[in-house]
Motif scaffolding. Sequence first.
Motif, PDB file in Angstrom:
ATOM      1  N   TYR A 326       0.811  -1.219   0.000  1.00  0.00           N
ATOM      2  CA  TYR A 326       0.000   0.000   0.000  1.00  0.00           C
ATOM      3  C   TYR A 326       0.849   1.275   0.000  1.00  0.00           C
ATOM      4  CZ  TYR A 326      -3.792  -3.190   1.204  1.00  0.00           C
ATOM      5  OH  TYR A 326      -4.718  -4.208   1.193  1.00  0.00           O
ATOM      6  N   ALA A 327       2.078   1.178  -0.392  1.00  0.00           N
ATOM      7  CA  ALA A 327       2.956   2.348  -0.317  1.00  0.00           C
ATOM      8  C   ALA A 327       2.800   3.273  -1.515  1.00  0.00           C
ATOM      9  CB  ALA A 327       4.409   1.913  -0.193  1.00  0.00           C
ATOM     10  N   THR A 328       3.067   4.546  -1.272  1.00  0.00           N
ATOM     11  CA  THR A 328       3.214   5.541  -2.327  1.00  0.00           C
ATOM     12  C   THR A 328       4.625   6.113  -2.199  1.00  0.00           C
ATOM     13  OG1 THR A 328       2.621   7.547  -1.081  1.00  0.00           O
ATOM     14  CG2 THR A 328       0.804   6.164  -1.874  1.00  0.00           C
ATOM     15  N   ILE A 329       4.950   7.100  -3.011  1.00  0.00           N
ATOM     16  CA  ILE A 329       6.279   7.713  -2.880  1.00  0.00           C
ATOM     17  C   ILE A 329       6.375   8.565  -1.624  1.00  0.00           C
ATOM     18  CG2 ILE A 329       6.642   7.710  -5.380  1.00  0.00           C
ATOM     19  CD1 ILE A 329       6.279  10.828  -5.189  1.00  0.00           C
ATOM     20  N   GLY A 330       5.274   8.629  -0.861  1.00  0.00           N
ATOM     21  CA  GLY A 330       5.298   9.336   0.418  1.00  0.00           C
ATOM     22  C   GLY A 330       5.829   8.478   1.555  1.00  0.00           C
ATOM     23  N   ILE A 331       6.197   7.225   1.282  1.00  0.00           N
ATOM     24  CA  ILE A 331       6.782   6.397   2.345  1.00  0.00           C
ATOM     25  C   ILE A 331       8.041   7.098   2.845  1.00  0.00           C
ATOM     26  CG2 ILE A 331       8.093   4.954   0.717  1.00  0.00           C
ATOM     27  CD1 ILE A 331       7.576   2.587   2.635  1.00  0.00           C
ATOM     28  N   GLY A 354       6.393   4.868   7.739  1.00  0.00           N
ATOM     29  CA  GLY A 354       4.993   5.180   7.544  1.00  0.00           C
ATOM     30  C   GLY A 354       4.870   5.979   6.256  1.00  0.00           C
ATOM     31  N   ASP A 355       3.685   6.051   5.698  1.00  0.00           N
ATOM     32  CA  ASP A 355       3.488   6.756   4.423  1.00  0.00           C
ATOM     33  C   ASP A 355       2.781   8.082   4.692  1.00  0.00           C
ATOM     34  OD1 ASP A 355       2.544   7.539   1.780  1.00  0.00           O
ATOM     35  OD2 ASP A 355       3.033   5.491   1.171  1.00  0.00           O
ATOM     36  N   TRP A 356       3.432   9.183   4.296  1.00  0.00           N
ATOM     37  CA  TRP A 356       2.961  10.533   4.623  1.00  0.00           C
ATOM     38  C   TRP A 356       2.684  11.335   3.355  1.00  0.00           C
ATOM     39  CZ3 TRP A 356       3.110  12.728   9.781  1.00  0.00           C
ATOM     40  CH2 TRP A 356       3.537  11.830  10.767  1.00  0.00           C
ATOM     41  N   THR A 357       1.419  11.540   3.069  1.00  0.00           N
ATOM     42  CA  THR A 357       1.047  12.433   1.970  1.00  0.00           C
ATOM     43  C   THR A 357       1.545  13.852   2.238  1.00  0.00           C
ATOM     44  OG1 THR A 357      -0.904  11.123   1.469  1.00  0.00           O
ATOM     45  CG2 THR A 357      -0.907  13.389   0.674  1.00  0.00           C
ATOM     46  N   TRP A 358       1.667  14.206   3.501  1.00  0.00           N
ATOM     47  CA  TRP A 358       2.146  15.534   3.905  1.00  0.00           C
ATOM     48  C   TRP A 358       3.459  15.875   3.204  1.00  0.00           C
ATOM     49  CZ3 TRP A 358       4.755  16.726   9.199  1.00  0.00           C
ATOM     50  CH2 TRP A 358       4.822  18.101   9.396  1.00  0.00           C
ATOM     51  N   PHE A 359       4.301  14.871   2.978  1.00  0.00           N
ATOM     52  CA  PHE A 359       5.550  15.104   2.254  1.00  0.00           C
ATOM     53  C   PHE A 359       5.479  14.602   0.821  1.00  0.00           C
ATOM     54  CE2 PHE A 359       7.204  16.303   6.284  1.00  0.00           C
ATOM     55  CZ  PHE A 359       8.276  17.148   5.986  1.00  0.00           C
ATOM     56  N   GLY A 360       4.933  13.410   0.613  1.00  0.00           N
ATOM     57  CA  GLY A 360       4.851  12.884  -0.738  1.00  0.00           C
ATOM     58  C   GLY A 360       4.051  13.775  -1.668  1.00  0.00           C
ATOM     59  N   GLY A 361       3.019  14.432  -1.126  1.00  0.00           N
ATOM     60  CA  GLY A 361       2.178  15.299  -1.937  1.00  0.00           C
ATOM     61  C   GLY A 361       2.884  16.545  -2.449  1.00  0.00           C
TER      62      GLY A 361
END
Length: 435
Positions: A326-331, A354-361
Amino acid sequence: MKKLFTLLVVFALCGSKYVQGQSLTDKTVARQILNDRNLDSIQRNALQLLKGFSAGTSYNEVWIRDFNTFIRGSLKVRDKQTVKDVLLLFFKIQGDDGNIVDGLVDTSKAHGGYAYRYSKLLPTWAAHKNTVETDQESSLVQAVKKYIDVTGDASILTEVIDGKTVMRRMEDAMQYILTDRWSARYQLVKGATTIDWGDVQPEAGWGVAINKQTKWSIDIYDNAMFAIALRDLAEMKPAGYTFQKNWQDIAAKLKKQVRAHLWSSANNKYIPHLYLNGSPFSGSFDEKAILYTGGTICAIMAGFNTPAEIKQILRQFRAAAAKEKYATIGITVYPPYPLSQFPNMKPYLYQNAGDWTWFGGRIAEALKPYGLLTDAYRDLKPMLARAIENKGFYEWYDVQTGKPKGSGDFRGEAGVLYDAIDILKLWAKQVLKEG
């Protein structure tokens, strides 16, 4: 939904211009963006949430590192004076040495276990500083720049607080980094050892404060944030104002030192840490094998990398994301630190993979100057999908289960996605306009 999520991740991994053997032109992607009604829904929901200023349901504080990432959205739903007043709070409780606190909270709610700071200028507020971080000063300068960019109100720079203008106080904040958080040997910003952009030390105990066990190090996140702040400071300089230092020269030298000491051209990645007083990890542990994503995205935003390097970085990000269901590039990092090396945080927990949209986004803002918004949309799709699936914005996500974790109503994620969608829509309209 799991199948949809997996498909989106596969989509994100399929190179820059090809999906299932078919070429995707910028026009095609632009039409997809403008026809994606989920983007409108996410932005509407984000703006509803951004009427408040605390970080999320689990936090009473207004954190400057968070506020910096959702201030643009705040200015869409709150009047500019209110937003300006929140920014000024941080200057009103600035340290005599120029340092900026992390969080501000109503004194009645100051029960977080921190060493609180008070000011005669803010009788109803308490503040605290996570001393393992070195991003508070940079975050505040960046937030002021965003405020001016959105509102056009440069009067904030000449606001006088306890005898000093905001412009001078921002210089004082930058000087604090040069005085207190600077490595003379490497001519780079230093801080306590944490995971990428995180705020927790490896050793067991109260991990957010400098202590006798602290291992000082240099990482890409702190230096990228400082570089962005210096760029913003130079662009905000009022006519007739004289800087105390040549900040542009410092920024140029910083980039040179980053390239010399943190960037590994052989591996097309940033090393995790450059240690100043020894590593907290065992000699047998190969920390350099770990990929840092959030700090690297900030490095791209700071202009530290070439277009060719950025494409290599994206390939590594996508390869790392593909290794977890379930990872995105926000991992945050990959692979995670073993518990034996990082007792304060288990693998796949919080900032330890953990996967953080806060940074990946932030990938949209990072790739915008390079015209790589097709790539940005592809990498954002899984993040957008889970915001829709979970009907809200969460602090982080478990890459092994896909479940949202941490604080709900997390304004950092809401703000970053709002900004990313704005960037995508503006780009899409321009692409179709140019024909």
